[in-house]
Design an enzyme around this catalytic site. Structure first.
Site, PDB file in Angstrom:
ATOM      1  N   HIS A   1       6.344  -1.386   6.830  1.00 28.30           N
ATOM      2  CA  HIS A   1       7.782  -1.203   6.558  1.00 28.30           C
ATOM      3  C   HIS A   1       8.591  -0.810   7.803  1.00 28.30           C
ATOM      4  O   HIS A   1       9.591  -1.437   8.138  1.00 28.30           O
ATOM      5  CB  HIS A   1       7.977  -0.064   5.553  1.00 28.30           C
ATOM      6  CG  HIS A   1       7.241  -0.206   4.277  1.00 28.30           C
ATOM      7  ND1 HIS A   1       7.674  -0.986   3.242  1.00 28.30           N
ATOM      8  CD2 HIS A   1       6.085   0.375   3.844  1.00 28.30           C
ATOM      9  CE1 HIS A   1       6.842  -0.897   2.225  1.00 28.30           C
ATOM     10  NE2 HIS A   1       5.858  -0.079   2.562  1.00 28.30           N
ATOM     11  N   ASP A   2       8.152   0.298   8.430  1.00 30.41           N
ATOM     12  CA  ASP A   2       9.015   0.951   9.423  1.00 30.41           C
ATOM     13  C   ASP A   2       9.207   0.096  10.668  1.00 30.41           C
ATOM     14  O   ASP A   2      10.271   0.133  11.298  1.00 30.41           O
ATOM     15  CB  ASP A   2       8.425   2.319   9.792  1.00 30.41           C
ATOM     16  CG  ASP A   2       8.417   3.261   8.596  1.00 30.41           C
ATOM     17  OD1 ASP A   2       9.074   2.937   7.582  1.00 30.41           O
ATOM     18  OD2 ASP A   2       7.759   4.314   8.670  1.00 30.41           O
TER      19      ASP A   2
ATOM     20  N   ASP B   1       2.582   3.523   9.145  1.00 38.19           N
ATOM     21  CA  ASP B   1       3.528   2.487   9.586  1.00 38.19           C
ATOM     22  C   ASP B   1       4.569   3.062  10.542  1.00 38.19           C
ATOM     23  O   ASP B   1       5.086   2.353  11.408  1.00 38.19           O
ATOM     24  CB  ASP B   1       4.179   1.745   8.405  1.00 38.19           C
ATOM     25  CG  ASP B   1       4.926   2.647   7.464  1.00 38.19           C
ATOM     26  OD1 ASP B   1       4.527   3.812   7.291  1.00 38.19           O
ATOM     27  OD2 ASP B   1       5.930   2.200   6.877  1.00 38.19           O
ATOM     28  N   ASP B   2       4.846   4.377  10.425  1.00 37.54           N
ATOM     29  CA  ASP B   2       5.722   5.019  11.418  1.00 37.54           C
ATOM     30  C   ASP B   2       5.088   4.917  12.802  1.00 37.54           C
ATOM     31  O   ASP B   2       5.771   4.666  13.801  1.00 37.54           O
ATOM     32  CB  ASP B   2       5.909   6.501  11.094  1.00 37.54           C
ATOM     33  CG  ASP B   2       6.451   6.734   9.700  1.00 37.54           C
ATOM     34  OD1 ASP B   2       7.637   7.028   9.567  1.00 37.54           O
ATOM     35  OD2 ASP B   2       5.669   6.620   8.741  1.00 37.54           O
TER      36      ASP B   2
ATOM     37  N   ASN C   1       8.904   1.900  -5.196  1.00 39.26           N
ATOM     38  CA  ASN C   1       7.512   2.338  -5.093  1.00 39.26           C
ATOM     39  C   ASN C   1       7.247   3.753  -5.580  1.00 39.26           C
ATOM     40  O   ASN C   1       6.198   4.023  -6.136  1.00 39.26           O
ATOM     41  CB  ASN C   1       6.945   2.106  -3.667  1.00 39.26           C
ATOM     42  CG  ASN C   1       7.753   2.786  -2.572  1.00 39.26           C
ATOM     43  OD1 ASN C   1       8.594   3.628  -2.844  1.00 39.26           O
ATOM     44  ND2 ASN C   1       7.488   2.424  -1.326  1.00 39.26           N
TER      45      ASN C   1
ATOM     46  N   ASN D   1      11.308   6.996   0.845  1.00 40.77           N
ATOM     47  CA  ASN D   1      12.135   7.730   1.821  1.00 40.77           C
ATOM     48  C   ASN D   1      13.405   8.288   1.185  1.00 40.77           C
ATOM     49  O   ASN D   1      13.882   9.365   1.569  1.00 40.77           O
ATOM     50  CB  ASN D   1      12.531   6.825   3.002  1.00 40.77           C
ATOM     51  CG  ASN D   1      11.354   6.529   3.904  1.00 40.77           C
ATOM     52  OD1 ASN D   1      10.353   7.237   3.886  1.00 40.77           O
ATOM     53  ND2 ASN D   1      11.467   5.467   4.687  1.00 40.77           N
TER      54      ASN D   1
ATOM     55  N   ASP E   1       8.368  10.032   9.939  1.00 45.06           N
ATOM     56  CA  ASP E   1       7.458  10.951   9.231  1.00 45.06           C
ATOM     57  C   ASP E   1       6.026  10.400   9.388  1.00 45.06           C
ATOM     58  O   ASP E   1       5.373  10.029   8.436  1.00 45.06           O
ATOM     59  CB  ASP E   1       7.854  11.123   7.753  1.00 45.06           C
ATOM     60  CG  ASP E   1       7.898   9.825   6.971  1.00 45.06           C
ATOM     61  OD1 ASP E   1       8.152   8.758   7.571  1.00 45.06           O
ATOM     62  OD2 ASP E   1       7.671   9.868   5.746  1.00 45.06           O
TER      63      ASP E   1
ATOM     64  N   GLU F   1      12.616   4.286  -4.047  1.00 46.31           N
ATOM     65  CA  GLU F   1      11.714   4.087  -2.891  1.00 46.31           C
ATOM     66  C   GLU F   1      11.440   5.451  -2.262  1.00 46.31           C
ATOM     67  O   GLU F   1      12.282   6.353  -2.303  1.00 46.31           O
ATOM     68  CB  GLU F   1      12.388   3.124  -1.906  1.00 46.31           C
ATOM     69  CG  GLU F   1      11.609   2.818  -0.637  1.00 46.31           C
ATOM     70  CD  GLU F   1      11.742   3.880   0.433  1.00 46.31           C
ATOM     71  OE1 GLU F   1      10.809   4.054   1.222  1.00 46.31           O
ATOM     72  OE2 GLU F   1      12.794   4.568   0.474  1.00 46.31           O
TER      73      GLU F   1
HETATM   74  C1  BDR Z   1       8.325   4.182   3.343  1.00 47.88           C
HETATM   75  O1  BDR Z   1       7.622   5.298   2.816  1.00 47.88           O
HETATM   76  C2  BDR Z   1       6.627   5.710   3.707  1.00 47.88           C
HETATM   77  O2  BDR Z   1       5.422   5.904   3.026  1.00 47.88           O
HETATM   78  C3  BDR Z   1       6.525   4.674   4.790  1.00 47.88           C
HETATM   79  O3  BDR Z   1       6.240   5.281   6.034  1.00 47.88           O
HETATM   80  C4  BDR Z   1       7.861   3.993   4.775  1.00 47.88           C
HETATM   81  O4  BDR Z   1       8.769   4.614   5.650  1.00 47.88           O
HETATM   82  C5  BDR Z   1       8.095   2.990   2.441  1.00 47.88           C
HETATM   83  O5  BDR Z   1       8.553   3.275   1.165  1.00 47.88           O
HETATM   84 CA    CA Z   2       8.017   6.325   7.264  1.00 47.47          CA
END
Ligand code: BDR
Ligand code: CA
Length: 330
Positions: A259-260, A15-16, A173, A181, A11, A179
């Site tokens: 993260h990704d 970080d993707d 988060n 995703n 998405d 979280e």
């Molecule tokens: C995930 O949520 C998205 O905002 C980031 O791309 C990552 O995949 C972290 O919680």
């Molecule tokens: Ca992501």
């Protein structure tokens, strides 16, 4: 570890974008069969366009397949619709910080997504025709694959492993329990965790990814290249540093979790994860803990174990491997 065929599900997203780059820049580890976009950090139009921009930045011909525009059912319940975490915040001086730009700061894509293709259907066609098993790396909400699996469960026979960035054991988060995703499509995540009873499922939750960080000196390193790729990577790191410092300070100031990308680095070198456990995991759908990933870390569990959860990361090793791979685009 031998070379794998992988499908990325993204998405994009800051970080993707860096995860896509990691995959495309490590051809000795990955043959990327396709990249599916999905709703999540931004609407599907943006995540698809952003994905195309990143692929073009690296001059790759990999197909990009447009995916689901919304979660399976999560937006149907009006009580759940009130909940999505803010992506951005305006500071007192009027400046704005955000985790993910609507449009990545790259030239508009000249390519289109694969014409007439939809990610869930493409998963079915690709996996049913696959001669070799494929590893699925999902770093956004898991809607595309969950829908595909509900349509044609036999696709799992051609899946080598599912690796997801998602969930949290001690860390969260989007809410106190969830979280992003997973929270964005808990039902899809529940379906993917169900698959973990049949194929290996590796989960990289926030407990691991909050230790997969870039810092200001990394930003400076990429900036020092003086190239379009270096500037782009530096910009993404800076955007994330600012956003985390203001909206989600972690265990130290001035760290930005990527993260990704940890999913790809893990597949390249498993020793980057310093603590993992084979457990039973379930996704809570609805209620106060909507989107929680319940990792049952007891030795004896009531139900079959279905995933390997990664709980800690070697920060220095992550940073070194990530910088090394991205430096190939210098
Ligand atoms: C995930 O949520 C998205 O905002 C980031 O791309 C990552 O995949 C972290 O919680
Ligand atoms: Ca992501």
């Amino acid at each position: 570890m031998s070379k794998r065929k992988i499908i990325l599900d993204v998405d994009t997203g800051s970080d993707d974008a860096l995860a896509i780059m990691t995959a495309l820049l490590a051809p000795e580890h990955f043959e990327v069969v396709g990249i599916c976009s999905v709703h999540g950090n931004r609407p599907i139009e943006n995540t698809t366009e952003n994905t195309l921009r990143v692929v073009e930045l690296l001059g790759s011909e990999v197909p990009v397949i447009r995916g689901c525009a919304a979660p399976l059912t999560a937006q149907i319940d009006p009580l759940r619709a009130l909940r999505i975490r803010a992506n951005q915040k305006e500071l007192e001086d009027g400046e704005q910080v955000q985790y993910h730009a609507e449009q990545l700061p790259l030239p508009p894509a000249t390519r289109t997504p694969l014409p007439g293709a939809y990610a869930s259907i493409w998963y079915i066609e690709t996996l049913m025709a696959a001669k070799e098993k494929i590893t699925l790396v999902m770093v956004g909400p898991q809607t595309n694959f969950a829908l595909a699996y509900r349509i044609e469960p036999r696709i799992l026979e051609q899946v080598e492993e599912i690796v997801i960035m998602g969930g949290g054991h001690d860390q969260h988060n989007s809410t106190g329990a969830a979280e992003f995703n997973i929270f964005a499509d808990p039902e899809a995540a529940a379906i993917v965790f169900e698959c973990g009873e049949k194929v290996p499922l590796t989960v990289l939750p926030l407990d691991a990814t909050h230790l997969a960080n870039m810092r200001p000196h990394h930003e400076a390193l990429f900036r020092s290249w003086g190239t379009a790729v270096g500037d782009f990577v530096a910009d993404q790191i800076r955007e994330r540093l600012d956003a985390y410092n203001v909206m989600q300070p972690l265990h130290e100031p001035d760290i930005a979790p990527i993260h990704d990308a940890l999913c790809l680095i893990y597949l390249m070198d498993e020793s980057v994860i310093t603590k993992k456990k084979f457990v039973r995991a379930d996704v809570v759908c609805g209620g106060m803990a909507d989107g929680d990933t319940l990792f049952d870390t007891r030795y004896y569990t009531d139900r079959p174990k279905n995933c390997t959860v990664c709980l800690s990361t070697d920060e220095e090793k992550f940073a070194a491997l990530f910088v090394e791979v991205l430096s190939r685009a210098r």
